[in-house]
Write a protein that holds these residues in place. Structure first.
Motif, PDB file in Angstrom:
ATOM      1  N   ILE A  93     -16.338   9.188 -11.326  1.00 15.40           N
ATOM      2  CA  ILE A  93     -15.118   8.382 -11.136  1.00 15.40           C
ATOM      3  C   ILE A  93     -14.892   7.457 -12.337  1.00 15.40           C
ATOM      4  CG2 ILE A  93     -13.885   6.716  -9.667  1.00 15.40           C
ATOM      5  CD1 ILE A  93     -15.551   7.701  -7.303  1.00 15.40           C
ATOM      6  N   LYS A  94     -13.682   7.517 -12.874  1.00 17.83           N
ATOM      7  CA  LYS A  94     -13.262   6.647 -13.980  1.00 17.83           C
ATOM      8  C   LYS A  94     -11.999   5.929 -13.540  1.00 17.83           C
ATOM      9  CE  LYS A  94     -16.083   8.464 -17.231  1.00 17.83           C
ATOM     10  NZ  LYS A  94     -16.944   9.145 -16.285  1.00 17.83           N
ATOM     11  N   PRO A  95     -11.704   4.760 -14.158  1.00 20.59           N
ATOM     12  CA  PRO A  95     -10.484   4.042 -13.773  1.00 20.59           C
ATOM     13  C   PRO A  95      -9.256   4.956 -13.840  1.00 20.59           C
ATOM     14  CG  PRO A  95     -11.819   2.684 -15.220  1.00 20.59           C
ATOM     15  CD  PRO A  95     -12.468   4.029 -15.193  1.00 20.59           C
ATOM     16  N   GLY A  96      -8.405   4.841 -12.832  1.00 22.68           N
ATOM     17  CA  GLY A  96      -7.158   5.616 -12.812  1.00 22.68           C
ATOM     18  C   GLY A  96      -7.272   6.936 -12.069  1.00 22.68           C
ATOM     19  N   MET A  97      -8.494   7.302 -11.658  1.00 24.59           N
ATOM     20  CA  MET A  97      -8.651   8.614 -11.004  1.00 24.59           C
ATOM     21  C   MET A  97      -8.140   8.623  -9.563  1.00 24.59           C
ATOM     22  SD  MET A  97     -12.167  10.431 -12.074  1.00 24.59           S
ATOM     23  CE  MET A  97     -12.299  11.335 -13.615  1.00 24.59           C
ATOM     24  N   LYS A  98      -7.797   9.826  -9.123  1.00 19.16           N
ATOM     25  CA  LYS A  98      -7.320  10.045  -7.766  1.00 19.16           C
ATOM     26  C   LYS A  98      -8.463  10.716  -6.991  1.00 19.16           C
ATOM     27  CE  LYS A  98      -3.310  12.089  -5.649  1.00 19.16           C
ATOM     28  NZ  LYS A  98      -2.330  13.150  -5.718  1.00 19.16           N
ATOM     29  N   VAL A  99      -8.979   9.988  -6.000  1.00 23.38           N
ATOM     30  CA  VAL A  99     -10.177  10.440  -5.293  1.00 23.38           C
ATOM     31  C   VAL A  99      -9.848  10.797  -3.842  1.00 23.38           C
ATOM     32  CG1 VAL A  99     -12.450   9.669  -4.456  1.00 23.38           C
ATOM     33  CG2 VAL A  99     -11.669   8.991  -6.739  1.00 23.38           C
ATOM     34  N   LEU A 100     -10.477  11.861  -3.344  1.00 24.28           N
ATOM     35  CA  LEU A 100     -10.329  12.222  -1.937  1.00 24.28           C
ATOM     36  C   LEU A 100     -11.692  12.142  -1.262  1.00 24.28           C
ATOM     37  CD1 LEU A 100      -8.709  13.359   0.459  1.00 24.28           C
ATOM     38  CD2 LEU A 100      -9.176  15.663  -0.429  1.00 24.28           C
ATOM     39  N   ASP A 101     -11.809  11.243  -0.275  1.00 24.61           N
ATOM     40  CA  ASP A 101     -13.029  11.141   0.531  1.00 24.61           C
ATOM     41  C   ASP A 101     -12.734  11.868   1.837  1.00 24.61           C
ATOM     42  OD1 ASP A 101     -15.133  10.484   2.139  1.00 24.61           O
ATOM     43  OD2 ASP A 101     -14.964   8.309   1.901  1.00 24.61           O
ATOM     44  N   CYS A 102     -13.326  13.047   1.995  1.00 23.28           N
ATOM     45  CA  CYS A 102     -13.007  13.895   3.157  1.00 23.28           C
ATOM     46  C   CYS A 102     -13.652  13.417   4.445  1.00 23.28           C
ATOM     47  CB  CYS A 102     -13.449  15.334   2.883  1.00 23.28           C
ATOM     48  SG  CYS A 102     -12.366  16.167   1.734  1.00 23.28           S
ATOM     49  N   THR A 103     -14.654  12.533   4.357  1.00 27.74           N
ATOM     50  CA  THR A 103     -15.409  12.099   5.542  1.00 27.74           C
ATOM     51  C   THR A 103     -15.515  10.573   5.518  1.00 27.74           C
ATOM     52  OG1 THR A 103     -17.384  12.529   4.217  1.00 27.74           O
ATOM     53  CG2 THR A 103     -16.787  14.212   5.835  1.00 27.74           C
ATOM     54  N   MET A 104     -14.437   9.877   5.847  1.00 30.14           N
ATOM     55  CA  MET A 104     -14.367   8.432   5.606  1.00 30.14           C
ATOM     56  C   MET A 104     -15.361   7.607   6.423  1.00 30.14           C
ATOM     57  SD  MET A 104     -11.190   5.858   6.020  1.00 30.14           S
ATOM     58  CE  MET A 104     -11.244   5.985   7.798  1.00 30.14           C
ATOM     59  N   GLY A 105     -15.588   7.938   7.690  1.00 32.52           N
ATOM     60  CA  GLY A 105     -16.542   7.176   8.507  1.00 32.52           C
ATOM     61  C   GLY A 105     -16.258   5.687   8.469  1.00 32.52           C
ATOM     62  N   PHE A 106     -17.287   4.877   8.162  1.00 35.70           N
ATOM     63  CA  PHE A 106     -17.139   3.416   8.078  1.00 35.70           C
ATOM     64  C   PHE A 106     -16.322   2.972   6.862  1.00 35.70           C
ATOM     65  CE2 PHE A 106     -21.298   3.526  10.387  1.00 35.70           C
ATOM     66  CZ  PHE A 106     -20.933   2.760  11.481  1.00 35.70           C
ATOM     67  N   GLY A 107     -16.074   3.874   5.931  1.00 36.06           N
ATOM     68  CA  GLY A 107     -15.264   3.533   4.759  1.00 36.06           C
ATOM     69  C   GLY A 107     -16.047   2.943   3.602  1.00 36.06           C
ATOM     70  N   ALA A 108     -17.387   2.850   3.720  1.00 33.23           N
ATOM     71  CA  ALA A 108     -18.166   2.209   2.649  1.00 33.23           C
ATOM     72  C   ALA A 108     -18.038   2.976   1.325  1.00 33.23           C
ATOM     73  CB  ALA A 108     -19.626   2.105   3.071  1.00 33.23           C
ATOM     74  N   ASP A 109     -18.212   4.294   1.374  1.00 38.36           N
ATOM     75  CA  ASP A 109     -18.110   5.070   0.130  1.00 38.36           C
ATOM     76  C   ASP A 109     -16.680   5.043  -0.415  1.00 38.36           C
ATOM     77  OD1 ASP A 109     -20.814   5.779   0.038  1.00 38.36           O
ATOM     78  OD2 ASP A 109     -20.504   7.547   1.306  1.00 38.36           O
ATOM     79  N   SER A 110     -15.691   5.055   0.490  1.00 35.03           N
ATOM     80  CA  SER A 110     -14.290   4.966   0.031  1.00 35.03           C
ATOM     81  C   SER A 110     -14.059   3.665  -0.720  1.00 35.03           C
ATOM     82  CB  SER A 110     -13.318   4.995   1.224  1.00 35.03           C
ATOM     83  OG  SER A 110     -13.129   6.295   1.697  1.00 35.03           O
ATOM     84  N   ILE A 111     -14.639   2.564  -0.211  1.00 39.76           N
ATOM     85  CA  ILE A 111     -14.426   1.252  -0.853  1.00 39.76           C
ATOM     86  C   ILE A 111     -15.054   1.241  -2.255  1.00 39.76           C
ATOM     87  CG2 ILE A 111     -14.984  -1.216  -0.732  1.00 39.76           C
ATOM     88  CD1 ILE A 111     -14.929  -0.931   2.372  1.00 39.76           C
ATOM     89  N   VAL A 112     -16.268   1.775  -2.363  1.00 42.11           N
ATOM     90  CA  VAL A 112     -16.930   1.806  -3.676  1.00 42.11           C
ATOM     91  C   VAL A 112     -16.106   2.673  -4.639  1.00 42.11           C
ATOM     92  CG1 VAL A 112     -19.026   2.497  -4.909  1.00 42.11           C
ATOM     93  CG2 VAL A 112     -19.207   1.372  -2.676  1.00 42.11           C
ATOM     94  N   ALA A 113     -15.638   3.831  -4.139  1.00 40.88           N
ATOM     95  CA  ALA A 113     -14.819   4.721  -4.974  1.00 40.88           C
ATOM     96  C   ALA A 113     -13.521   4.021  -5.376  1.00 40.88           C
ATOM     97  CB  ALA A 113     -14.510   6.017  -4.216  1.00 40.88           C
ATOM     98  N   SER A 114     -12.931   3.282  -4.447  1.00 43.68           N
ATOM     99  CA  SER A 114     -11.675   2.595  -4.722  1.00 43.68           C
ATOM    100  C   SER A 114     -11.864   1.516  -5.780  1.00 43.68           C
ATOM    101  CB  SER A 114     -11.146   1.985  -3.408  1.00 43.68           C
ATOM    102  OG  SER A 114      -9.994   1.240  -3.627  1.00 43.68           O
ATOM    103  N   PHE A 115     -12.981   0.781  -5.689  1.00 45.95           N
ATOM    104  CA  PHE A 115     -13.263  -0.234  -6.714  1.00 45.95           C
ATOM    105  C   PHE A 115     -13.429   0.441  -8.072  1.00 45.95           C
ATOM    106  CE2 PHE A 115     -16.162  -2.625  -9.346  1.00 45.95           C
ATOM    107  CZ  PHE A 115     -15.514  -3.855  -9.401  1.00 45.95           C
ATOM    108  N   ALA A 116     -14.197   1.562  -8.100  1.00 46.74           N
ATOM    109  CA  ALA A 116     -14.460   2.242  -9.372  1.00 46.74           C
ATOM    110  C   ALA A 116     -13.190   2.853  -9.961  1.00 46.74           C
ATOM    111  CB  ALA A 116     -15.518   3.323  -9.167  1.00 46.74           C
ATOM    112  N   ALA A 117     -12.303   3.340  -9.115  1.00 45.91           N
ATOM    113  CA  ALA A 117     -11.056   3.968  -9.618  1.00 45.91           C
ATOM    114  C   ALA A 117     -10.041   2.907 -10.047  1.00 45.91           C
ATOM    115  CB  ALA A 117     -10.463   4.887  -8.555  1.00 45.91           C
ATOM    116  N   GLY A 118     -10.230   1.680  -9.577  1.00 46.20           N
ATOM    117  CA  GLY A 118      -9.426   0.549 -10.064  1.00 46.20           C
ATOM    118  C   GLY A 118      -7.976   0.527  -9.615  1.00 46.20           C
ATOM    119  N   ASP A 119      -7.256  -0.470 -10.149  1.00 47.05           N
ATOM    120  CA  ASP A 119      -5.855  -0.710  -9.763  1.00 47.05           C
ATOM    121  C   ASP A 119      -4.959   0.505  -9.943  1.00 47.05           C
ATOM    122  OD1 ASP A 119      -6.276  -3.277  -9.090  1.00 47.05           O
ATOM    123  OD2 ASP A 119      -5.658  -4.112 -11.033  1.00 47.05           O
TER     124      ASP A 119
END
Ligand SMILES: C[S@@+](CC[C@H](N)C(=O)[O-])C[C@H]1O[C@@H](n2cnc3c(N)ncnc32)[C@H](O)[C@@H]1O
Length: 260
Positions: free
Chosen positions: A95-121
């Motif tokens: 994951i680099k800033p600006g990327m479009k990420v798909l989390d297929c198994t969101m669950g509690f959302g912890a990994d989505s949040i980390v990915a969202s921080f890494a992908a940035g604004d």
């Protein structure tokens, strides 16, 4: 769905609005609880789960404990990323800033949040979750939880939640429409020390990842398809994840399919 929606016992008008709205979105009954205990409600309505609106968020009381949204599982990882340290999942997904990420198994959302921080604004994360109850509790939390700092707050709010089966969702996406696609299915052999996911276990979908879903993900991803599993899992070999990443002594590993 074997679930009713209520407020906490100190009924507040905001909780009432939230409980009724969530009940409507999920198509489950809203019950005016009055002073009834959760045990009384279970006995009267014959349900296993009770969705409770309290303190501006949703809590799912299951027979295995309470499922609720809190970014605590991602906080330390985000803090480490802010300090310039690496994160095994972010590395595996590239994951680099600006990327479009798909989390297929969101669950509690912890990994989505980390990915969202890494992908940035300028990046984005879509979190897909098949359980309507998990999608509701976590989706509501991601859009309403008040995080302690702006970056965390923004990372939560950028995540788009979709209540769907990932295979159906993937089939609807054009070729190469996400940079990196992630699967964190329920482990075939759960790690015994992860007791805090017990309430999620009772409402989550436990099916293994299928070869068909991996083939769809390979079509939809531009850069990488990643699966998290128990470090000794045979799932990596079965599904063609030929690069294995993660800490040498870590109990979990990331299987990576590199597409570019
Ligand atoms: C191990 S949990 C994911 C935990 C998540 N990575 C986190 O950081 O909190 C797996 C989740 O994937 C969901 N799931 C399983 N099969 C699915 C499917 N076919 N489509 C969408 N979600 C699915 C489960 O219901 C469960 O909530």
């Amino acid at each position: 769905m074997n679930t009713i929606a209520v407020t906490d016992r100190k009924t507040h008008s905001d909780s009432l609005v939230l409980a009724k709205a969530a009940a409507e979105r999920l198509g489950i009954p809203f019950v005016d609880r009055k002073k009834a205990s959760l045990a009384d409600l279970r006995a009267s309505y014959g349900v296993d789960n009770i969705l409770i609106a309290k303190k501006g968020l949703l809590y799912l009381d299951t027979p295995d404990g309470e499922l609720f949204f809190h970014p605590n599982m991602s906080q330390l990882r985000v803090k480490n990323l802010r300090l310039g340290q690496s994160d095994h999942m972010v590395e595996a997904m590239g994951i680099k800033p600006g990327m479009k990420v798909l989390d297929c198994t969101m669950g509690f959302g912890a990994d989505s949040i980390v990915a969202s921080f890494a992908a940035g604004d300028n990046g984005s994360v879509t979190g897909v979750e098949v359980s309507p109850l998990i999608a509701e509790v976590v989706g509501y939390g991601l859009s309403h939880f008040l995080a302690g700092n702006y970056e965390m707050h923004a990372a939560l709010r950028r995540i788009k939640v979709v209540n769907a089966d990932y295979l159906d969702f993937l089939k609807r996406q054009p070729d190469k429409s996400f940079d990196s696609i992630y699967f964190d299915p329920m482990f075939r052999h759960p790690l015994t020390d992860s007791k805090n996911i017990n309430p999620l276990r009772s409402v989550a979908d436990h099916r293994p990842l299928s070869e068909e879903a991996v083939a769809e993900a390979r079509r939809v991803a531009r850069h990488r398809v990643v699966m998290k599993e128990n470090a000794r899992s045979l799932e990596f070999a079965r599904l063609g994840f030929d690069t294995i990443m993660g800490g040498k002594y870590s109990k979990v590993h990331y299987g990576v399919i590199m597409l570019d």
